[in-house]
Each structure stands twice: as C-alpha cells, then as structure tokens.
Design a protein around this motif. Sequence first.
Motif, mmCIF file in Angstrom:
data_model
loop_
_atom_site.group_PDB
_atom_site.id
_atom_site.type_symbol
_atom_site.label_atom_id
_atom_site.label_comp_id
_atom_site.label_asym_id
_atom_site.label_seq_id
_atom_site.Cartn_x
_atom_site.Cartn_y
_atom_site.Cartn_z
ATOM 1 N N TYR A 1 0.794 -1.226 0.000
ATOM 2 C CA TYR A 1 0.000 0.000 0.000
ATOM 3 C C TYR A 1 0.829 1.281 0.000
ATOM 4 C CZ TYR A 1 -3.312 -3.596 1.334
ATOM 5 O OH TYR A 1 -4.049 -4.756 1.364
ATOM 6 N N GLY A 2 2.056 1.217 -0.502
ATOM 7 C CA GLY A 2 2.880 2.414 -0.568
ATOM 8 C C GLY A 2 3.575 2.771 0.723
ATOM 9 N N CYS A 3 3.669 1.813 1.643
ATOM 10 C CA CYS A 3 4.338 2.070 2.928
ATOM 11 C C CYS A 3 5.798 1.635 2.914
ATOM 12 C CB CYS A 3 3.590 1.351 4.052
ATOM 13 S SG CYS A 3 1.893 1.945 4.254
ATOM 14 N N ASP A 4 6.347 1.387 1.744
ATOM 15 C CA ASP A 4 7.716 0.906 1.601
ATOM 16 C C ASP A 4 8.691 2.071 1.455
ATOM 17 O OD1 ASP A 4 8.284 1.212 -1.635
ATOM 18 O OD2 ASP A 4 6.171 0.895 -1.131
ATOM 19 N N THR A 5 9.969 1.794 1.584
ATOM 20 C CA THR A 5 10.986 2.848 1.527
ATOM 21 C C THR A 5 11.142 3.433 0.119
ATOM 22 O OG1 THR A 5 12.704 1.159 1.219
ATOM 23 C CG2 THR A 5 12.290 1.921 3.474
ATOM 24 N N TYR A 6 10.917 2.624 -0.926
ATOM 25 C CA TYR A 6 11.032 3.144 -2.290
ATOM 26 C C TYR A 6 9.970 4.217 -2.548
ATOM 27 C CZ TYR A 6 13.975 -0.949 -3.180
ATOM 28 O OH TYR A 6 14.974 -1.896 -3.129
ATOM 29 N N THR A 7 8.746 3.925 -2.113
ATOM 30 C CA THR A 7 7.659 4.877 -2.334
ATOM 31 C C THR A 7 7.872 6.135 -1.509
ATOM 32 O OG1 THR A 7 6.156 3.038 -2.781
ATOM 33 C CG2 THR A 7 5.151 5.161 -2.312
ATOM 34 N N GLU A 8 8.357 5.983 -0.291
ATOM 35 C CA GLU A 8 8.611 7.169 0.535
ATOM 36 C C GLU A 8 9.719 8.017 -0.081
ATOM 37 O OE1 GLU A 8 8.100 10.104 2.720
ATOM 38 O OE2 GLU A 8 6.741 8.395 2.928
ATOM 39 N N HIS A 9 10.738 7.369 -0.646
ATOM 40 C CA HIS A 9 11.799 8.130 -1.318
ATOM 41 C C HIS A 9 11.250 8.850 -2.538
ATOM 42 C CE1 HIS A 9 15.845 8.349 -3.580
ATOM 43 N NE2 HIS A 9 15.770 9.340 -2.716
ATOM 44 N N ALA A 10 10.356 8.190 -3.291
ATOM 45 C CA ALA A 10 9.735 8.828 -4.451
ATOM 46 C C ALA A 10 8.947 10.065 -4.019
ATOM 47 C CB ALA A 10 8.825 7.847 -5.175
ATOM 48 N N ARG A 11 8.227 9.946 -2.910
ATOM 49 C CA ARG A 11 7.489 11.103 -2.395
ATOM 50 C C ARG A 11 8.436 12.266 -2.096
ATOM 51 N NH1 ARG A 11 4.763 6.984 0.919
ATOM 52 N NH2 ARG A 11 2.689 6.616 0.023
ATOM 53 N N GLU A 12 9.550 11.948 -1.468
ATOM 54 C CA GLU A 12 10.506 12.992 -1.094
ATOM 55 C C GLU A 12 11.122 13.639 -2.332
ATOM 56 O OE1 GLU A 12 12.349 15.743 0.947
ATOM 57 O OE2 GLU A 12 10.844 14.359 1.759
ATOM 58 N N LEU A 13 11.433 12.844 -3.343
ATOM 59 C CA LEU A 13 11.983 13.389 -4.590
ATOM 60 C C LEU A 13 10.992 14.342 -5.257
ATOM 61 C CD1 LEU A 13 13.697 10.224 -6.135
ATOM 62 C CD2 LEU A 13 14.842 12.215 -5.135
ATOM 63 N N ILE A 14 9.724 13.981 -5.228
ATOM 64 C CA ILE A 14 8.696 14.833 -5.841
ATOM 65 C C ILE A 14 8.515 16.111 -5.028
ATOM 66 C CG2 ILE A 14 6.198 14.981 -6.265
ATOM 67 C CD1 ILE A 14 6.374 12.045 -7.220
ATOM 68 N N ARG A 15 8.520 16.007 -3.709
ATOM 69 C CA ARG A 15 8.418 17.217 -2.880
ATOM 70 C C ARG A 15 9.567 18.171 -3.183
ATOM 71 N NH1 ARG A 15 7.535 13.311 1.525
ATOM 72 N NH2 ARG A 15 5.289 13.133 1.899
ATOM 73 N N ARG A 16 10.767 17.624 -3.319
ATOM 74 C CA ARG A 16 11.937 18.472 -3.632
ATOM 75 C C ARG A 16 11.771 19.124 -4.991
ATOM 76 N NH1 ARG A 16 16.783 14.291 -2.473
ATOM 77 N NH2 ARG A 16 16.165 13.642 -0.369
ATOM 78 N N ALA A 17 11.346 18.343 -5.991
ATOM 79 C CA ALA A 17 11.185 18.880 -7.341
ATOM 80 C C ALA A 17 10.136 19.978 -7.376
ATOM 81 C CB ALA A 17 10.800 17.763 -8.309
ATOM 82 N N CYS A 18 9.117 19.864 -6.521
ATOM 83 C CA CYS A 18 8.038 20.853 -6.462
ATOM 84 C C CYS A 18 8.336 21.982 -5.482
ATOM 85 C CB CYS A 18 6.728 20.172 -6.049
ATOM 86 S SG CYS A 18 6.109 18.971 -7.231
ATOM 87 N N GLU A 19 9.428 21.844 -4.721
ATOM 88 C CA GLU A 19 9.761 22.801 -3.651
ATOM 89 C C GLU A 19 8.568 22.970 -2.710
ATOM 90 O OE1 GLU A 19 11.303 26.403 -5.362
ATOM 91 O OE2 GLU A 19 12.845 25.345 -6.534
ATOM 92 N N ALA A 20 7.976 21.837 -2.364
ATOM 93 C CA ALA A 20 6.790 21.830 -1.503
ATOM 94 C C ALA A 20 6.979 20.797 -0.399
ATOM 95 C CB ALA A 20 5.546 21.527 -2.332
ATOM 96 N N PRO A 21 7.783 21.104 0.605
ATOM 97 C CA PRO A 21 8.111 20.120 1.634
ATOM 98 C C PRO A 21 6.904 19.643 2.443
ATOM 99 C CG PRO A 21 8.889 22.317 2.262
ATOM 100 C CD PRO A 21 8.471 22.389 0.828
#
Length: 341
Positions: free
Chosen positions: A31-51
């Motif tokens: 259900y997206g609770c894995d480390t890969y998905t969390e890293h993807a979320r963080e990469l997208i937040r950085r790209a959007c400058e929306a922490p």
Amino acid sequence: MLHFDCDYMEGAHPEILRRLAETNLEQTPGYGCDTYTEHARELIRRACEAPGAEVYFLVGGTQTNATVIDGLLRRHEGVLAAESGHINVHEAGAIEAAGHKVLTLPEYDGKVRAADVGHYIEEFYRDETWPHMVAPGMLYISHPTEFGTLYSRSELEELHAVCRRHSIPLYLDGARLSYALAAEGNTLTLPDIARLCDVFYIGGTKTGALFGEAVVITRPELLPRFFTLVKQHGALLAKGRLLGIQFETLFTDGLYLRIARRAIAAAMKLKEAMLAKGYRTHVDSPTNQQFFVLPNREIDRLSRYATFELWGPRGEQESIVRFVTSWATEERHVDELIGRL
C-alpha cells in the motif's frame, strides 16, 4: 505500420524495467508504505519545492480524476471545466458516475479564462433559485490541455486568484505534464504549479511508466483521510512499491524531463514537415500532440502506412487529425512518416 495514436503504446522506459526487475524479489510492506515509495514522495516534494505536500500514487488518469474530484467536492457541488476538458469529453461520465456534475465553461484552444470562472460563480449566486442547482465547488484544468496548448504563468496566477476569491479549490490534471514542462515557450515550473494549485497530479503512464500518476496535495486540509478515499474508489494498489519504484526512477537524474524532450523534438519535426507540405494546424500546439487539418483523401492514403486519430467527426472534404509522439518515438519513424506525406 507506423503508430502515432497516443503516447502510451509502449511498455515502460528500460531504466524503469531494470529497477523493477532488480527489486522484484525483495519483500516490502504494501500500500505504498515501503521505503522506495517514501523516497519517491521525497523526490517529488523536492522537485516541487513543496516540503509540506502530501503525495499519493494511483494507477491511471481517469481513476485519479474521479477520486480527487469526488474528495474535493461536497455532495451538492459540481466541477467547473472547459467544454473540451478531458473529464467532460473523454472519461465516459466518470465524474457524473460518482454523483457530481461537470459544469462547462467556454474554451479557448482548450483553456479556460479566469474572467469566465468568476462570471459563472457570480451569476450562479445572483440567481435566487441557486439552492435548487448544482453549485460550482472547484475548478479543473489540464496542462497541457486536450489540444496540447499551455497555460502561461500569468494565466495560472489569474485562475489561482479567482479560485481563492471565491473559496474553491484549483485542481490541475497533469497526465501529460512532462510534455508541457519540456515544451518551448512553457513558462510554468513544477514549483509554480505547486504554489498556484491546491491539488495536481504528475502523469507517469504517458511518460515512461508502465502505469501510475502521482497526486500532489499542497493543501492537505482539503483532502483529509485521502488514503481511505483512495481505497474506497478501488484505487489503492496493494503492491504499492511498483508505483513508488517507477516514480523514484523518473525523478532521479532528470529522467522525467529528459525523455519528454525527445517526444517534443519528434513532434516539432513532424509539424515543420506538415507545414512545409502546405497543410495547416488546427491549433498551434508546442507539445507532443499535433493537430492538423488534412484532406480526407490524404487521411485515407496515410492510413495505409500509419495509425493516428480523427479528432471529432469526419468532415465532408477534410478532417481534423491528431498525431502523438512519445518518450519512445524513434526519429527514423518520424522520417518515414514524413516521407509518406
């Protein structure tokens, strides 16, 4: 046969397939609770400058639109959208099936104008019988539009302002967002979109992923318990890491935009050749979707060599057609198509 029907005819970018194969036998939470998905979320937040943004991954575009719009609207509300908007034309009534009405606005090469949004809302509440009608509860746009056109930064700022003035959310459909960001003349960045939109999604299905869209919620208070809503809509992927790994890959080393630029280059080459042959564009699109007006006899002849789409009903003498390139379009295929013109 050459194929220019759409931008999701291929499977996935080889780097995504490599990463999926490399991690295939790992055991991770669902259900997206894995480390890969969390890293993807963080990469997208950085790209959007929306922490502070919340990021969720769903499988497809219609599923995403239906889930987000249902979450943003109350039961008595509808969604404002261009007459040509995807949710109004090509989603088979998915929004209405969830109990909400699409409230259409005039479109200008696929775009809506802030003045029309404000006018619709103001006129709605001027009508004394408005409690009997479907209220405008949010605004839906897409970037690029159904016609491959782009909103400018100033246009999005105006839409953002009118939505804030009338206290309705602004939602951007980014199914082809990569091709907008990579297009010449685009003035919007991911941080701009994150700043000016309350919710938007970053499309993966049409840009190298096997499947998947990343929903970015910059005002989480508008969609409380979104995880539960996703599940209610049958949109929660148990093997969530399959989505996370794909977006982690797309947002590593600039892959998302790099592969989109390839599609843009191919589309511009085709556009230049069509214009050189004397054909005209239906709308001037700087993206991977190109719309031309061709004589029916030329459409029939080209159809022996290539697949593409009629855009609307066939005319008596000539018709509008759409050619679409993708991240995987090969230059030699474009050259072969040009040679057939």
